[in-house]
Design an enzyme around this catalytic site. Sequence first.
Site, PDB file in Angstrom:
ATOM      1  CG  ASN A 191      -1.776   1.196   1.363  1.00 11.12           C
ATOM      2  OD1 ASN A 191      -1.865   1.997   0.428  1.00 11.12           O
ATOM      3  ND2 ASN A 191      -2.423   1.356   2.512  1.00 11.12           N
ATOM      4  CD1 TRP A 192       3.860   1.131  -2.695  1.00 10.16           C
ATOM      5  CD2 TRP A 192       3.880   2.225  -4.646  1.00 10.16           C
ATOM      6  NE1 TRP A 192       4.706   0.453  -3.536  1.00 10.16           N
ATOM      7  CE2 TRP A 192       4.738   1.115  -4.747  1.00 10.16           C
ATOM      8  CE3 TRP A 192       3.730   3.052  -5.758  1.00 10.16           C
ATOM      9  CZ2 TRP A 192       5.452   0.809  -5.910  1.00 10.16           C
ATOM     10  CZ3 TRP A 192       4.437   2.751  -6.928  1.00 10.16           C
ATOM     11  CH2 TRP A 192       5.290   1.640  -6.989  1.00 10.16           C
ATOM     12  CE  LYS A 193      -0.374   3.398   4.655  1.00  6.94           C
ATOM     13  NZ  LYS A 193      -0.444   3.544   6.095  1.00  6.94           N
ATOM     14  CG  HIS A 197      -6.207   1.858   4.886  1.00  7.48           C
ATOM     15  ND1 HIS A 197      -5.840   2.881   5.719  1.00  7.48           N
ATOM     16  CD2 HIS A 197      -5.155   0.997   4.860  1.00  7.48           C
ATOM     17  CE1 HIS A 197      -4.613   2.653   6.182  1.00  7.48           C
ATOM     18  NE2 HIS A 197      -4.176   1.504   5.671  1.00  7.48           N
ATOM     19  CD  GLU A 219      -3.888  -2.393   7.360  1.00  7.32           C
ATOM     20  OE1 GLU A 219      -2.724  -2.604   7.011  1.00  7.32           O
ATOM     21  OE2 GLU A 219      -4.512  -1.368   7.046  1.00  7.32           O
ATOM     22  CB  SER A 272       4.542  -1.357  12.345  1.00  2.00           C
ATOM     23  OG  SER A 272       4.147  -0.024  12.567  1.00  2.00           O
TER      24      SER A 272
HETATM   25  P1  PGA Z   1       2.373   0.556   7.731  1.00  4.29           P
HETATM   26  O1  PGA Z   1       0.929   0.727   7.054  1.00  4.29           O
HETATM   27  O2  PGA Z   1       2.975  -0.716   7.207  1.00  4.29           O
HETATM   28  O3  PGA Z   1       3.132   1.775   7.357  1.00  4.29           O
HETATM   29  O4  PGA Z   1       2.136   0.471   9.213  1.00  4.29           O
HETATM   30  C1  PGA Z   1       0.107  -0.371   6.829  1.00  4.29           C
HETATM   31  C2  PGA Z   1      -1.183   0.073   6.207  1.00  4.29           C
HETATM   32  O5  PGA Z   1      -1.669   1.162   6.522  1.00  4.29           O
HETATM   33  O6  PGA Z   1      -1.759  -0.620   5.353  1.00  4.29           O
END
Ligand code: PGA
Length: 250
Positions: free
Chosen positions: A8-10, A92, A166, A212
């Site tokens: 997930n590159w956001k 999400h 999550e 994380s």
């Molecule tokens: P993160 O994000 O690995 O930076 O904690 C995970 C996510 O939001 O899907």
Amino acid sequence: MKKLIVANWKMNPTSFKEARNLLLGIKKLKNEKIAEVVICPPFVFIRELKSLGAGLKIGAQNCFFEEKGAFTGEVSLLMLKEAGVEYIISGHSERRKYFGETDELINKKVKALLKNGLKPILCVGETEKERKMGVAKEVIKRQLFKGLEKIDDWKLRIKNLSVAYEPVWAIGTGNPCLPKDAKEIFIFIKKLLEEKFGKETAKKIRIIYGGSVNGENAKGYIKESGMQGLLVGGASLDQKEFIKIVKNIR
Ligand code: PGA
């Protein structure tokens, strides 16, 4: 069933050049035997990244459930399907928090995706406050059942569904959930899915972990918690770290 590893590159990176380099840097992951790797870049990069032919699956971070029409600023699931997307992250916690997405809206997206043969990744998870109040399981159950309301008709395509646990307090904090705690939630979600769809159907739905994840801790979620994949945010923007995650889960 292959493990599902989703990047997930956001809202990153800011240029196509960087996005292209990142994708090319991890393209060797397309031949992984035990993992199905899906890259979810921002919408504007999807089509071009797909056409680079790196062989990796390209997913999306969100979609709108209507096919077309007067919905300024939205991107429909049909447009994504046509661009070659299969997997779409749905609900999400950042969408819930910053864009006011409700369980009802997320349910509409999940239903529309399944109906159109796409693969929703439904995200559920408690906040820090909910965890401290001891209501984590209640929250997860609500998000799961509301998110999956009235989808019994599409049982045949239910194998297209994945659920991502999550915990919000673990996202982007460097404070991951312990594998033994993730295992407890894995078992809990599995039971809920069995309750809703029956044992045989529930077996087809992958349950994955996000929050994380890095090259060091990835294996624990697969081997110790029983998770069937990972949703990776921050670490997916670092090609070495992301490759390490995929290699280390073996
Ligand atoms: P993160 O994000 O690995 O930076 O904690 C995970 C996510 O939001 O899907």
